[in-house]
Design a protein around this motif. Structure first.
Motif, short mmCIF file in Angstrom:
data_model
loop_
_atom_site.label_atom_id
_atom_site.label_comp_id
_atom_site.label_asym_id
_atom_site.label_seq_id
_atom_site.Cartn_x
_atom_site.Cartn_y
_atom_site.Cartn_z
N TYR A 209 3.17 7.59 -15.96
CA TYR A 209 4.35 7.45 -16.29
C TYR A 209 4.55 5.76 -16.38
CZ TYR A 209 4.60 11.91 -14.57
OH TYR A 209 4.38 13.31 -14.49
N PRO A 210 4.23 5.32 -17.34
CA PRO A 210 4.04 3.92 -17.68
C PRO A 210 5.17 3.08 -17.14
CG PRO A 210 3.31 4.94 -19.50
CD PRO A 210 3.75 5.91 -18.59
N VAL A 211 6.14 3.60 -17.42
CA VAL A 211 7.70 2.86 -17.17
C VAL A 211 7.72 2.67 -15.65
CG1 VAL A 211 10.08 2.55 -17.53
CG2 VAL A 211 8.71 3.14 -19.24
N GLU A 212 7.76 3.95 -15.13
CA GLU A 212 7.90 3.89 -13.71
C GLU A 212 6.89 3.12 -12.51
OE1 GLU A 212 9.00 8.22 -14.54
OE2 GLU A 212 9.22 8.08 -12.43
N TRP A 213 5.74 3.13 -13.45
CA TRP A 213 4.44 2.35 -12.97
C TRP A 213 4.82 1.04 -12.31
CZ3 TRP A 213 -0.40 4.49 -15.49
CH2 TRP A 213 -1.61 4.21 -14.59
N GLU A 214 5.48 0.29 -13.02
CA GLU A 214 5.56 -0.94 -12.52
C GLU A 214 6.61 -1.07 -11.11
OE1 GLU A 214 7.64 -2.05 -16.64
OE2 GLU A 214 7.72 -3.86 -15.55
N ALA A 215 7.38 -0.41 -11.26
CA ALA A 215 8.29 0.05 -9.78
C ALA A 215 7.45 0.21 -8.50
CB ALA A 215 9.53 0.95 -10.03
N SER A 216 6.55 1.05 -9.07
CA SER A 216 5.38 1.81 -8.03
C SER A 216 4.73 0.51 -7.63
CB SER A 216 4.75 2.92 -8.69
OG SER A 216 4.17 3.35 -7.84
N LEU A 217 4.28 -0.37 -8.36
CA LEU A 217 3.29 -1.55 -7.82
C LEU A 217 4.11 -2.53 -7.35
CD1 LEU A 217 1.34 -2.30 -11.34
CD2 LEU A 217 0.67 -1.27 -9.27
N LYS A 218 5.62 -2.60 -7.46
CA LYS A 218 6.41 -3.55 -6.83
C LYS A 218 6.46 -3.00 -5.39
CE LYS A 218 8.82 -5.45 -10.62
NZ LYS A 218 10.19 -5.23 -11.47
N LYS A 219 6.71 -1.86 -5.17
CA LYS A 219 6.83 -0.94 -3.67
C LYS A 219 5.47 -1.11 -3.14
CE LYS A 219 10.24 2.57 -4.93
NZ LYS A 219 10.50 4.14 -5.09
N THR A 220 4.53 -0.98 -3.83
CA THR A 220 3.12 -0.99 -2.90
C THR A 220 3.17 -2.70 -2.63
OG1 THR A 220 2.29 0.56 -4.22
CG2 THR A 220 0.48 -0.46 -2.91
N LEU A 221 3.43 -3.45 -3.46
CA LEU A 221 3.27 -4.78 -2.97
C LEU A 221 4.25 -5.10 -2.02
CD1 LEU A 221 2.92 -6.61 -6.50
CD2 LEU A 221 1.06 -6.90 -4.47
N ALA A 222 5.23 -4.53 -1.58
CA ALA A 222 6.39 -4.69 -0.63
C ALA A 222 5.74 -4.21 0.68
CB ALA A 222 7.60 -4.17 -0.85
N LEU A 223 4.81 -3.53 0.94
CA LEU A 223 3.87 -3.35 2.06
C LEU A 223 3.17 -4.23 2.74
CD1 LEU A 223 2.85 0.40 0.99
CD2 LEU A 223 4.89 -0.10 2.30
N PRO A 224 2.90 -4.23 3.93
CA PRO A 224 2.16 -5.43 4.67
C PRO A 224 0.74 -5.18 4.58
CG PRO A 224 3.13 -4.07 6.27
CD PRO A 224 3.69 -3.34 4.93
N TRP A 225 0.11 -5.52 3.60
CA TRP A 225 -1.27 -5.24 3.50
C TRP A 225 -1.95 -6.43 2.96
CZ3 TRP A 225 -3.66 -5.54 -1.35
CH2 TRP A 225 -2.70 -5.22 -2.47
N ASP A 226 -3.38 -7.04 3.08
CA ASP A 226 -4.10 -7.82 2.88
C ASP A 226 -5.13 -7.43 1.64
OD1 ASP A 226 -2.65 -9.78 4.06
OD2 ASP A 226 -3.93 -9.77 5.78
N ARG A 227 -5.75 -6.37 2.09
CA ARG A 227 -6.99 -6.11 1.49
C ARG A 227 -6.74 -4.36 0.87
NH1 ARG A 227 -11.83 -7.03 5.21
NH2 ARG A 227 -10.25 -6.50 7.03
N GLN A 228 -7.18 -4.07 -0.29
CA GLN A 228 -6.92 -2.92 -0.74
C GLN A 228 -8.55 -2.10 -0.99
OE1 GLN A 228 -6.02 -2.25 -4.71
NE2 GLN A 228 -6.46 -0.05 -4.58
N ILE A 229 -8.44 -0.90 -0.51
CA ILE A 229 -9.76 -0.06 -0.82
C ILE A 229 -9.08 0.69 -1.78
CG2 ILE A 229 -11.14 1.83 -0.24
CD1 ILE A 229 -10.53 0.74 2.83
N PRO A 230 -10.01 0.55 -3.18
CA PRO A 230 -9.54 1.21 -4.21
C PRO A 230 -10.49 2.61 -4.53
CG PRO A 230 -11.09 -0.55 -4.80
CD PRO A 230 -11.02 -0.55 -3.53
N GLY A 231 -10.19 3.34 -5.19
CA GLY A 231 -10.62 4.71 -5.11
C GLY A 231 -11.75 4.99 -6.21
N HIS A 232 -12.18 3.91 -7.00
CA HIS A 232 -13.33 3.59 -7.65
C HIS A 232 -13.69 2.21 -7.27
CE1 HIS A 232 -12.89 7.05 -9.92
NE2 HIS A 232 -11.38 6.50 -10.30
N PRO A 233 -15.38 1.90 -7.00
CA PRO A 233 -15.60 0.66 -6.77
C PRO A 233 -15.22 -0.61 -7.57
CG PRO A 233 -17.46 2.29 -6.74
CD PRO A 233 -16.28 2.78 -7.36
#
Ligand SMILES: [Zn+2]
Length: 273
Positions: A209-233
């Motif tokens: 969902y490329p268009v909604e994807w941007e909003a999803s990244l913004k919502k994720t950035l609004a959360l209080p985190w410093d480091r992210q564990i990704p699903g692929h190294p």
């Protein structure tokens, strides 16, 4: 409707825009000197934490959290290789005999969600986003354990002194992605909708969902985190940073602008209206 039309019908335009932005356009670097092959799997404690681990098997990885009251496991990562989940459990057992309390899926794709049987048999309650359960119920893959419980928007799990927040941040790489936040440790486990220094996977296929994807990244950035564990190294196995995600967002924003231009110029399969 415009967004939906853009999302579903502009694959050709997205592919063209991606080709323009792809590292494939730059000359190939000289081959790197031969490196010793990475071990098949590895378990790593996240630096600065007492109980947060990354289990990697080949090119997939997942987070698990060990508490005195039990273990919270995420993604079994065992599609086509049941050994991965068995190894995952063996690795946990080297750290703790505590019961396996939860198994949480990041999204419904088999390469992350298959292989949960060993954790279910060890007593885990399986949790996923509601949409993941709906999709898995239709797909009926015998290697994927159906979720026992589902999450719509958010849920907080407290276990043995650790708090884990599950949040749905909208449609992105799939329509069933849950991000998992350890607020005290400021660590986020988020899978496949951002990539460290690379174009995110499945950007140009139908079930993203490329268009909604941007909003999803913004919502994720609004959360209080410093480091992210990704699903692929990540490169050299490093964790993700907020800057990585901000760069991803900038890339998506640029891509959307290109797609809109292509759409306005009538280059989509069916002009957006
Ligand atoms: Zn995926």
């Amino acid at each position: 409707m415009r967004n939906k039309t853009l999302t579903t019908l502009c694959i050709a335009a997205i592919t063209a825009a991606l080709a323009g932005a792809s590292p494939a356009q730059t000359p190939a670097p000289a081959p790197a000197p031969a490196q010793p092959a990475a071990p098949t799997f590895a378990t790593t404690k996240v630096e600065g934490t007492k109980n947060v681990y990354v289990f990697r098997y080949q090119n997939h990885q997942a987070m698990f959290v060990v508490t005195p009251a039990g273990v919270i496991v995420t993604d079994p990562i065992s599609y086509g290789r049941p050994q991965a989940a068995k190894t995952y459990l063996e690795e946990i057992r080297k750290i703790t005999p505590a019961p396996i309390k939860y198994l949480i899926y990041s999204h419904h794709h088999y390469d992350h969600a298959a292989g949960g049987k060993v954790f279910k048999e060890a007593g885990a309650v399986v949790i996923a986003h509601r949409r993941a359960k709906e999709r898995l119920a239709v797909l009926k893959n015998p290697d994927v354990v159906m979720p026992d419980e589902t999450v719509d928007d958010k849920r907080t799990i407290k276990l043995g002194g650790t708090t884990l927040e599950l949040a749905y941040v909208g449609r992105n790489h799939s329509d069933s992605s849950l991000v998992m936040l350890l607020p005290k440790e400021k660590i986020l486990f988020a899978v496949d909708f951002n990539a460290l220094g690379a174009v995110p996977s499945r950007l140009a296929v139908n079930d993203s969902y490329p268009v909604e994807w941007e909003a999803s990244l913004k919502k994720t950035l609004a959360l209080p985190w410093d480091r992210q564990i990704p699903g692929h190294p990540g490169p050299n196995g490093r964790l993700g940073t907020r800057q990585d995600m901000e760069q991803q967002l900038a890339f998506m924003t640029e891509l959307s602008a290109e797609v809109k231009k292509a759409s306005d110029a009538g280059k989509c399969f069916d002009p957006a209206n």
